[in-house]
Each structure stands twice: as structure tokens, then as C-alpha cells.
Design an enzyme around this catalytic site. Sequence first.
Site, mmCIF file in Angstrom:
data_model
loop_
_atom_site.group_PDB
_atom_site.id
_atom_site.type_symbol
_atom_site.label_atom_id
_atom_site.label_comp_id
_atom_site.label_asym_id
_atom_site.label_seq_id
_atom_site.Cartn_x
_atom_site.Cartn_y
_atom_site.Cartn_z
ATOM 1 N N ALA A 287 -20.840 50.560 0.489
ATOM 2 C CA ALA A 287 -22.268 50.118 0.809
ATOM 3 C C ALA A 287 -23.231 50.116 -0.354
ATOM 4 O O ALA A 287 -23.007 51.198 -1.372
ATOM 5 C CB ALA A 287 -22.837 51.030 1.944
ATOM 6 N N GLY B 299 -16.882 51.542 1.944
ATOM 7 C CA GLY B 299 -16.499 50.009 2.513
ATOM 8 C C GLY B 299 -15.693 49.296 1.705
ATOM 9 O O GLY B 299 -15.042 48.366 2.287
ATOM 10 N N GLU C 139 -12.346 50.094 2.948
ATOM 11 C CA GLU C 139 -12.300 49.219 4.298
ATOM 12 C C GLU C 139 -12.156 47.886 4.183
ATOM 13 O O GLU C 139 -11.238 47.246 5.011
ATOM 14 C CB GLU C 139 -13.516 49.867 5.235
ATOM 15 C CG GLU C 139 -13.574 51.151 5.510
ATOM 16 C CD GLU C 139 -14.864 51.702 6.450
ATOM 17 O OE1 GLU C 139 -14.605 51.994 7.483
ATOM 18 O OE2 GLU C 139 -15.960 51.484 5.645
ATOM 19 N N GLU D 262 -17.462 59.162 3.174
ATOM 20 C CA GLU D 262 -18.604 59.149 4.041
ATOM 21 C C GLU D 262 -18.958 60.588 4.551
ATOM 22 O O GLU D 262 -20.128 60.707 5.038
ATOM 23 C CB GLU D 262 -18.415 58.317 5.293
ATOM 24 C CG GLU D 262 -18.568 56.723 4.770
ATOM 25 C CD GLU D 262 -17.203 56.034 4.123
ATOM 26 O OE1 GLU D 262 -17.242 55.092 3.931
ATOM 27 O OE2 GLU D 262 -16.188 57.079 4.185
#
Length: 701
Positions: A61, A102, A105, A125
Site C-alpha cells: 500500500a 499488497g 498479494e 501487516e
Amino acid sequence: MTASYEVRGNVAVITLNNPPVNGLGFDTRKAAAEGIAKAEADATVAAVVITGAGKAFSGGADIREFGSPKALAEPNLLSLIAVVENCTKPVIAAIHTVCMGGGLELSLGCHYRVAAPGAKIALPEVKLGLLPGAGGTQRLPRALGVEPALNMIVTGEPVASELLAQVPGQQLFQKIITGDLLEGAIAFAREVADQRPLPKVRERKARFTNPEASPEAYFQFARNMVGGMSKNFPAPLRCLEAVAAAVTMKFEDGLRAEREGFAQLMLTPESKALRHAFFAERAASKIGDVPEDTPQRKIEKVAVIGAGTMGGGIAMNFLNAGLPVTILETRQDALDRGLATIRRNYEAQVKKGKLKEDKYQQRMALLTSTLNYADIRDADLVIEAVFEELSVKEAVFKQLDEVMKPGAILASNTSTLDVNRIAGFTQRPQDVVGLHFFSPANVMKLLEVVRGAATAKEVLATVMAVAKKIKKTAVVSGVCDGFIGNRMIEQYSRQAGFLLDEGCTPQQVDRAIEKFGFAMGPFRMGDLAGNDIGWAIRKRRYQEKPNLRYSKSADLLCELGRFGQKTQAGWYDYREGKRDAIPSPVVEAMLAKHRATLGHAQRQIGDEEIVHRLVYALVNEAAHLLEEGIAQRASDVDMVYLTGYGFPLWRGGPMCYADTVGLFNVVQTMQRFARNPADDAAFWEPAPLIQRLVAQGKSFS
């Protein structure tokens, strides 16, 4: 554009380009999705490669959008991953350097993944009190295997790509590419361009690397382990349950469970505190009136004055960073002891497997020693770490002023003394700065950078960069007695003393604040640091602040020669070679006698009052520091206490904790303390800043 698109032969290449770590902000997500659409529409394109520019594939992010509407704007990360996963042409992630959060991911939504060796792979995270929220807990166990995936998710620690590629049966990486990653990825894309059906991680079964593992038994064992290691932090267990969902549920149901867990964790005070600390650490490196492009001085040689505990620890920081250090002492025996201590510290690390023998030898080769100031004249940075007495500092800085080359930075490791007066001992006050390391200096993360009235901006910019190089969290303080941390701890210690006067025992106070989450209570801390050090500081303050009230209990303790662990007697008794704090009958008798002279009626004091008197004392004094401009921002105060004083991380620091409780409630409690005749009513007058914030319905944050 924060993501570029080009076609090389029959392969489209989408390059994420959002420095410094290619954060997946809205513009980057949008450009990447548009790149996939272009590739779909181009009949000449047979496959797509996604990679990252610069020094990262993607760090996840974009923290600049954290908490803003842009973070959720479509295409959000889940939508982008769906676009990639549903592409009718194979999409290959070409991973290098950093692939986290992310970013990982997103790569798991690709059909294939290739990686350069040495890439750091992580889902971090959990360190923000969260769980991966874009399918990480569902896809990583399917691609890598349940056990290694769970370990990565609950710890958040990065693992090298080549190690993950060795996991038996893994489908995380189809290939580790040495040499030119992008060329290798394009070649791989051409190899798989015609293969159908396209593999999707979501369609794989989450499997155990140990085929004989019982899911029920494994997850129960894991719950016991993770629960025991993550007390006070709810995220690790929620991460575990999300991974368990990957094993027991269909993909879409598991994804829904993951999102529910993410949303619930976002609202927890622990996650708010961890996110606060994350941003506070980044904010601390910024100085309001010192631009980021301020020129810096070269720091290639370092000198340390004093080979004691602090001097040796300070030297180790620079040796660890590959910088040559010369230690100066006035006596050969003191120098020999200091060098022997450094050697022992490194040898202990080698013995524990934390340091390789060749690294130890390299670091020791960078260390030289001297008894002569002339031998350090060429150092770029010299740090004084001598006895905490102004006259001693004066002699050192006058000598440094005579011998050091022009432009050398002269730093003092003073913990309380006036840096402006120290700078006044030289003809170059612009080059003088405070660098207050915390003991043990080679371990503690905090570095208070004390800005004198004349300290040059380039000196500040340089020492902030040096702090980063030696892996310290640097916080800037103005000049006052004790700077940020020790000025606040004085009020904390005064309250601890008043609690003894009113009937508490040292162990009751320590137990309450340690239960709250502090690493160590005030009395165990005093015994560890040496009660005589605090005594010397109080004697000076009695003269400078004759009207300030103190409990006399600590002075009475020192008059008995009970200086702490080093004398095997302080607030507690200690046995030879052990650090266990044993309640002392001598101290109990001393306190009872002292209370009798005060005429205080002993009363029962609960843990909540103990905690609030200690913590709110920190908060009120910090508010004065902010008002005076000694601290730049409330979050800087929190960083000082999280990294230097053992404040519980899951509470975010004293100012974050006060915000969590609510400043209105803090003020009500302080006013109640002010009515206690045994306390210092004047101190409990809420600082003007707190009063204004309450009146405006605002918080420190």
C-alpha cells in the site's frame, strides 16, 4: 504516470513506477489495470509481465494514502487483483528486491511468478496490528504451503526468495532468475504464452508441507504457540484463523472471513497504536525548518571520547555500520578495559550465532585507540561520552575545539546538561550538537538529537542521516534540562516517590506499571541504572529548583549506600550474579520510618491510580515540552518513550494513550490528583496545551 506500459515483441510489460517502493496507490492501481486492458485488446500480445522500477517490485500500500478515501477508490487492490487473475492471457510477476504486503498479494493474483535471488518477500501487516486484506491469507497457503505461509503471516518477517523457492512442492515461484530479471521474465512469458488453462492460485488446495499433518491438531498447536507469544496483540491469532479458513473453507468464503477480520482489527486500539507508531517513526526524521535537500557533511571517520560503558556501546554502532572508529581515553587501563568490553560483546554475539566470525574480525579491524587528542584531528564526527559533569565536558570541548579539523561535528552524549553551554566552550557552536544515546548504546534504538541555539542545519541533516545509517530512531529535541525523555521521567519518578510516601511498596508500584505493559517499573529501573546517578541529578536540581517538591525516600535509600544492582542492594535486594529483585525488609523499615516523620496516614492505593499518576505525569510534562517547542510534535514524544523507555508498544506511547483514554477524562483524573494533600497540586494543573485541546474537542493527534 506511476505505471508504464510497453510491448516487447509479443509480450506486454507493465512497470510499476511509484517511488520509493512502488506503493500501490490509486494512480498506480488504475494505470496497472489499464495496462491489462490494453494487453487484452492487442491481438499481437500473447502474455503480460508485471514488474517494478527502481529498488522494489512493490512494497504494498502507498502509505501516503493510508486512511484516505483514495486507498479504497476503484480499482482498489482487490479489484486490481481480480483484473489480473481474470486476464485471458498469462500474467507473470517479475519480482525483485522488495515484494511485500499488497505487492505480494498482487503477485499471487498473477498466473506465474519469477523472482531474482535475494528479493525480500513478506506479508508484514501483522506489525500494524492487521492481517493481509487482499487475499494474502488465502493465496499464500495455497501457493507456498500452510506451515511456511502461516509462519510468514503471523510474524510479518521477510524471507529471501531463493529460500522460499526451496520449500517442497511450492508454487510461489516457478523460476529463480539470475542475471537480467526482466529479460528472463519475458523469455519465460513466451514459454508459457500458449499454455491453457491458466493456473490460478485461488483454485489450488491449501496443503501442508507435512502430508501427515492433521489440520485440527496443527492449528490447535499453532493457537497455543501464537497465543503465548502474542499477548496484548490480537492480530497474530486473527491471522492464524484466516489461514485456517484457507484450509477449511472455499476460497470466496475464506476471502470474506479475511475481510471481516481485517475490518475488525482496524478498529482495535492495538492496531491504532501500532499504526500511530509506524507513522510517528517516519515523521520523527523530518525537521520542520530543515529541508530534505539540505547539504550534508561527509562522515567517514568517527572518534569517541571515553571508553566506558556508553563510549564502547556508541563505538559499536559505527563499527557495525562499517565506519572506522578511534576511541580516546586519558588512561591506558581505562582504555584497555573499554576495548576488552567491546571484544567480549562481539564474542558473545559470535558464540550465540548472531554474528559470523569474519564480520567480528572486520569490525574489530575498524577500531583503533589512543591517549592523544592529536590522533583524532581528522575525524568527521567526534562524540564525547565522559562523566556527566559540566566542568568535565568543558575540558573536553575546549580540547576538541583546538585540535579538530574545520567542519568536524562535535557531539555530546549528555543526558541532561545544557548543550548551549557546552557549545559555548568552543569557537564553533554551529558545529556542536547533542547525540544522546541510551544504554546499552549498541542495543537501544533511541537517539535524542539535541539541537542547540546555534546548531547548523547541515549538521542536523547530517546527524539525522548518520542515525539512519547506524539504525537508530532519531528524535529531535530542543535544549532544556533532561531534553524530552529525562525531563519527563523526572515527573514520573517524583510521582513514584509520592506513592511510596502514601503507603505503596516499591514492588506494588513496579508490578502495577509492568502489568500495564512497561518493560520495567521505576524502582527496578532505578536499581538497574544506579540510584546514585539519580541522586547526583537531584542534588543539582535541589539547587536549581528549590521550590519543587520531592519525596526524600530515594535520598534516604542512597544514604544507606543502596545504589542498586551494582551494590547488590537498592530498592530491592540482589544475589551475587543474579538480577532477580527480592523485596527488602531494610527498605520496608526505612519507608515506614520515613512515613511516620511525614505524618501521612497510610492508605490503600489501587493499580489504576498508580498507573494513571505515573503515565499522566509523563503526558502533562510532555504537553509543556510541546508548548515550549522543545519537542516538535506529540508523536515524537511517543517515539522517545516507545524506543527508549519501555513504554508498551500496543498502547502507542503516552500521548497516543492519552488520546485513547480521551483528554477530557485525563483532565478530570488530574484534577482529582490535585486534591490529594500528599501530592503536588501545582504540578497537576493541566498544561495550557491540554486545556486548549479539551476546550476545542481535539486530541494530540
